[in-house]
Design a protein around this motif. Sequence first.
Motif, PDB file in Angstrom:
ATOM      1  N   ASN A 538       0.848  -1.196   0.000  1.00 40.77           N
ATOM      2  CA  ASN A 538       0.000   0.000   0.000  1.00 40.77           C
ATOM      3  C   ASN A 538       0.882   1.243   0.000  1.00 40.77           C
ATOM      4  O   ASN A 538       1.868   1.317   0.733  1.00 40.77           O
ATOM      5  N   ILE A 539       0.512   2.236  -0.790  1.00 43.33           N
ATOM      6  CA  ILE A 539       1.243   3.496  -0.774  1.00 43.33           C
ATOM      7  C   ILE A 539       0.649   4.396   0.301  1.00 43.33           C
ATOM      8  O   ILE A 539      -0.574   4.463   0.472  1.00 43.33           O
ATOM      9  N   THR A 540       1.482   5.082   1.061  1.00 43.70           N
ATOM     10  CA  THR A 540       1.018   5.942   2.154  1.00 43.70           C
ATOM     11  C   THR A 540       0.677   7.337   1.613  1.00 43.70           C
ATOM     12  O   THR A 540       0.971   7.663   0.460  1.00 43.70           O
ATOM     13  N   THR A 541       0.090   8.151   2.471  1.00 44.37           N
ATOM     14  CA  THR A 541      -0.197   9.544   2.089  1.00 44.37           C
ATOM     15  C   THR A 541       1.087  10.271   1.739  1.00 44.37           C
ATOM     16  O   THR A 541       1.151  11.036   0.762  1.00 44.37           O
ATOM     17  N   LYS A 542       2.145  10.012   2.509  1.00 46.09           N
ATOM     18  CA  LYS A 542       3.447  10.641   2.244  1.00 46.09           C
ATOM     19  C   LYS A 542       3.960  10.223   0.859  1.00 46.09           C
ATOM     20  O   LYS A 542       4.465  11.043   0.089  1.00 46.09           O
ATOM     21  N   GLY A 543       3.825   8.937   0.553  1.00 43.18           N
ATOM     22  CA  GLY A 543       4.261   8.430  -0.742  1.00 43.18           C
ATOM     23  C   GLY A 543       3.467   9.049  -1.886  1.00 43.18           C
ATOM     24  O   GLY A 543       4.033   9.390  -2.941  1.00 43.18           O
ATOM     25  N   GLN A 544       2.161   9.216  -1.693  1.00 42.52           N
ATOM     26  CA  GLN A 544       1.318   9.823  -2.733  1.00 42.52           C
ATOM     27  C   GLN A 544       1.691  11.284  -2.963  1.00 42.52           C
ATOM     28  O   GLN A 544       1.729  11.753  -4.111  1.00 42.52           O
ATOM     29  N   LEU A 545       1.987  12.004  -1.888  1.00 50.39           N
ATOM     30  CA  LEU A 545       2.391  13.411  -2.022  1.00 50.39           C
ATOM     31  C   LEU A 545       3.660  13.538  -2.853  1.00 50.39           C
ATOM     32  O   LEU A 545       3.761  14.400  -3.733  1.00 50.39           O
ATOM     33  N   LEU A 546       4.632  12.672  -2.574  1.00 49.52           N
ATOM     34  CA  LEU A 546       5.875  12.737  -3.333  1.00 49.52           C
ATOM     35  C   LEU A 546       5.627  12.414  -4.810  1.00 49.52           C
ATOM     36  O   LEU A 546       6.153  13.088  -5.703  1.00 49.52           O
ATOM     37  N   CYS A 547       4.810  11.403  -5.080  1.00 47.93           N
ATOM     38  CA  CYS A 547       4.543  11.009  -6.465  1.00 47.93           C
ATOM     39  C   CYS A 547       3.823  12.115  -7.238  1.00 47.93           C
ATOM     40  O   CYS A 547       4.102  12.341  -8.417  1.00 47.93           O
ATOM     41  N   LYS A 548       2.906  12.822  -6.566  1.00 44.45           N
ATOM     42  CA  LYS A 548       2.234  13.950  -7.219  1.00 44.45           C
ATOM     43  C   LYS A 548       3.250  15.042  -7.561  1.00 44.45           C
ATOM     44  O   LYS A 548       3.151  15.702  -8.601  1.00 44.45           O
ATOM     45  N   ALA A 549       4.244  15.215  -6.693  1.00 44.96           N
ATOM     46  CA  ALA A 549       5.255  16.259  -6.908  1.00 44.96           C
ATOM     47  C   ALA A 549       6.182  15.922  -8.075  1.00 44.96           C
ATOM     48  O   ALA A 549       6.614  16.812  -8.808  1.00 44.96           O
ATOM     49  N   VAL A 550       6.507  14.624  -8.247  1.00 45.77           N
ATOM     50  CA  VAL A 550       7.463  14.255  -9.309  1.00 45.77           C
ATOM     51  C   VAL A 550       6.769  13.842 -10.601  1.00 45.77           C
ATOM     52  O   VAL A 550       7.428  13.578 -11.611  1.00 45.77           O
ATOM     53  N   ALA A 551       5.432  13.763 -10.593  1.00 45.38           N
ATOM     54  CA  ALA A 551       4.694  13.343 -11.789  1.00 45.38           C
ATOM     55  C   ALA A 551       5.068  14.223 -12.984  1.00 45.38           C
ATOM     56  O   ALA A 551       5.153  15.440 -12.870  1.00 45.38           O
ATOM     57  N   GLY A 552       5.311  13.580 -14.103  1.00 38.77           N
ATOM     58  CA  GLY A 552       5.651  14.328 -15.308  1.00 38.77           C
ATOM     59  C   GLY A 552       7.130  14.611 -15.473  1.00 38.77           C
ATOM     60  O   GLY A 552       7.567  15.086 -16.519  1.00 38.77           O
ATOM     61  N   THR A 553       7.927  14.325 -14.426  1.00 44.42           N
ATOM     62  CA  THR A 553       9.379  14.501 -14.537  1.00 44.42           C
ATOM     63  C   THR A 553      10.019  13.135 -14.799  1.00 44.42           C
ATOM     64  O   THR A 553       9.388  12.092 -14.630  1.00 44.42           O
ATOM     65  N   LEU A 554      11.297  13.159 -15.177  1.00 47.82           N
ATOM     66  CA  LEU A 554      12.000  11.894 -15.432  1.00 47.82           C
ATOM     67  C   LEU A 554      12.203  11.088 -14.150  1.00 47.82           C
ATOM     68  O   LEU A 554      12.506   9.899 -14.204  1.00 47.82           O
ATOM     69  N   LEU A 555      12.024  11.730 -12.996  1.00 48.41           N
ATOM     70  CA  LEU A 555      12.112  10.991 -11.730  1.00 48.41           C
ATOM     71  C   LEU A 555      11.023   9.935 -11.616  1.00 48.41           C
ATOM     72  O   LEU A 555      11.158   8.974 -10.867  1.00 48.41           O
ATOM     73  N   SER A 556       9.930  10.138 -12.335  1.00 47.88           N
ATOM     74  CA  SER A 556       8.816   9.182 -12.265  1.00 47.88           C
ATOM     75  C   SER A 556       8.913   8.124 -13.347  1.00 47.88           C
ATOM     76  O   SER A 556       8.034   7.270 -13.462  1.00 47.88           O
ATOM     77  N   SER A 557       9.961   8.165 -14.145  1.00 47.21           N
ATOM     78  CA  SER A 557      10.042   7.301 -15.328  1.00 47.21           C
ATOM     79  C   SER A 557      10.939   6.085 -15.111  1.00 47.21           C
ATOM     80  O   SER A 557      12.164   6.210 -15.099  1.00 47.21           O
ATOM     81  N   PRO A 558      10.358   4.888 -14.971  1.00 45.97           N
ATOM     82  CA  PRO A 558      11.210   3.697 -14.879  1.00 45.97           C
ATOM     83  C   PRO A 558      11.978   3.452 -16.173  1.00 45.97           C
ATOM     84  O   PRO A 558      13.069   2.901 -16.157  1.00 45.97           O
ATOM     85  N   GLU A 559      11.408   3.877 -17.307  1.00 42.94           N
ATOM     86  CA  GLU A 559      12.093   3.682 -18.594  1.00 42.94           C
ATOM     87  C   GLU A 559      13.401   4.469 -18.645  1.00 42.94           C
ATOM     88  O   GLU A 559      14.431   3.978 -19.106  1.00 42.94           O
ATOM     89  N   MET A 560      13.352   5.730 -18.144  1.00 47.78           N
ATOM     90  CA  MET A 560      14.557   6.551 -18.134  1.00 47.78           C
ATOM     91  C   MET A 560      15.600   5.947 -17.195  1.00 47.78           C
ATOM     92  O   MET A 560      16.791   5.872 -17.528  1.00 47.78           O
ATOM     93  N   THR A 561      15.151   5.523 -16.035  1.00 48.14           N
ATOM     94  CA  THR A 561      16.069   4.910 -15.069  1.00 48.14           C
ATOM     95  C   THR A 561      16.691   3.652 -15.661  1.00 48.14           C
ATOM     96  O   THR A 561      17.870   3.364 -15.448  1.00 48.14           O
ATOM     97  N   ALA A 562      15.886   2.893 -16.418  1.00 52.20           N
ATOM     98  CA  ALA A 562      16.395   1.680 -17.063  1.00 52.20           C
ATOM     99  C   ALA A 562      17.490   2.021 -18.074  1.00 52.20           C
ATOM    100  O   ALA A 562      18.475   1.293 -18.209  1.00 52.20           O
ATOM    101  N   LYS A 563      17.319   3.135 -18.783  1.00 51.69           N
ATOM    102  CA  LYS A 563      18.351   3.556 -19.741  1.00 51.69           C
ATOM    103  C   LYS A 563      19.643   3.905 -19.009  1.00 51.69           C
ATOM    104  O   LYS A 563      20.743   3.617 -19.487  1.00 51.69           O
ATOM    105  N   TRP A 564      19.515   4.505 -17.836  1.00 54.10           N
ATOM    106  CA  TRP A 564      20.706   4.785 -17.026  1.00 54.10           C
ATOM    107  C   TRP A 564      21.397   3.487 -16.615  1.00 54.10           C
ATOM    108  O   TRP A 564      22.610   3.368 -16.668  1.00 54.10           O
TER     109      TRP A 564
END
Length: 596
Positions: A538-564
């Motif tokens: 389960n994702i917590t409220t804290k986890g959801q807040l962080l995800c909303k903040a990084v949404a749309g950035t490469l920080l939210s992209s597993p594909e980009m991280t995979a390329k790294w």
Amino acid sequence: MNTVIIAEKPSQARAYAEAFNVKNKSKTYIELEPCSTFKNGALITWAIGHLITLKKPHETKEQVNTWDLSNLPYLPETYELKIAKDKTQHFISVKNLLKQADLIINGCDIDREGSNIFYLILEYARITNKNIKRLWINSLEEDEVRQGFNNLRDNSKDYLMFQEAKARMVSDYLIGMNLSPLYTLKMQEYGEVSATFSIGRVQTPTLFMIYQRQNEIDHFESEPFHEIHGQFYKNEFEYKGKMKLLEKEKSSVLDKLKSIENVKQGTIKSVRKEKKKQLAPMLHSLSTLQTTANKKWKYSPNKTLDAIQKLYDKKMVTYPRTDTQYITENEFNYLKENINRYLSLYDLNHDMDYPNPRKRFVDGSQVQEHYALVLTKSVNKSQIEGLDSIQTNIFKEIYNTTLAMFLSDYEYETTEVITSIKECDFYSQGKIDVKLGWKELFSEDPIKEEDNKLPNLQEGDVVEAKAKLYEGMTQPPKLYTEGQLINLMKSCGKLIDDEEDNAILKEVEGIGTEATRASIIDTLKKREYINVVKNKVNITTKGQLLCKAVAGTLLSSPEMTAKWEHFLNKIGKNEGSQSMFLDTIEKFVLSLIENA
């Protein structure tokens, strides 16, 4: 010639020493007697894990406070090292030994972090112009240890692995030191929350995949659906069937039911039987074992890794942090030679139907740094008796997959029956075992397949019948389990349970490494981004807040991280440069700070 061996931890050093004659022991090293391998003896010391680490920005000569936004971005020209907390005296001893050495052997774990630990010690101790060799073994058995020390490798590959590991370490450091204070302070500035937010190159995209699944569940709109099910009886034996409706017929389910609901008999329209075989399961890599253990016993990936590590230290199984499911012919041959002794460990009696290597298990081209998790040559019954319940289950899983490779195929018969009620066809499937073969080894597994039993039916038989309406609601996707998270990270967001699909998609670049994925999940728990209840993540409220903040950035992209990750692997193969990778990470940090 003075020879100094650096092990990663004390238990590893003791295992090396047991393969030779010990002359002397101290708090920080073990001295070996002269022998054919070490003409003048040798000294074995150890690192106690990460003995040398990077200094935090406020600990450097510049004393930079990255929690002041005006000091960001923090992109130092050099990265200062320090001795890990409470390990200074041990480091001094190790350094003094290294200064006197003519030959230094890296005996740390044979993975990137093992190389990183070793070369950071040399770098901080300013040890240069020494002859360096690499110990390369996949088992701590005494004969394997002796053979390894008699066949030391040069350190060219080892040093490339260090370059990769250091690039990994520095990139994670840059992202953490810059983006953790950035997002924390910005979210506090906008009154979101007073907590501290940790950002990670791998942990954040992993969290975002969990967040996306939660969103799918939260926004799922359940819809009703109707099916017609049949209950059939022959000689008091009940079986069930389902009517398959064409898309154009689905709107008239109730009309269909009305035409047959009072009919009390059905006729067997067809019976189709087919004999099938199932090959033994593939051998385990670390991630497949973690996934299996989570599914069978609800063990967290970290708990499974801890258990395998203990089994490895006890010389019962081979190297744990392996990313392959294959062995070479060398391993196959020693396993074959010991098959009868292995069977006696659990008082089993099976014939060896496959005495020769098969490509499904034995493929040297698939084995690079390590081979699959299998039994060692020397494992014995007394060792098994001393295991706790978790270690017992993990050992038995490795034991079963190792032995299953030699046993006969699992054979079964499927039956497909069409039962007709007044021109309406109901489909039923059943399965019976013909020959258990390798499956006998797994008879105690907590998860068993549901075998649908059917009575003995022949075409034209008349059976009692009852048709009824089944009303259901479409269900949202389920929360991930911890075992599924390992697969998600490995397959870059694609949930793969089937081993064949996994093999097909093995070229997909995942995020994290075989050795780090369990710790990433643990980090998400410790930082209170997720919690696990009854094996559901389960994702917590804290986890959801962080995800909303990084949404749309490469920080939210597993594909980009995979390329790294893909580029980091290239550094380890001498196909990419550390400076080029870190330059990319610096640009990434700059862009996020500008847009935050």
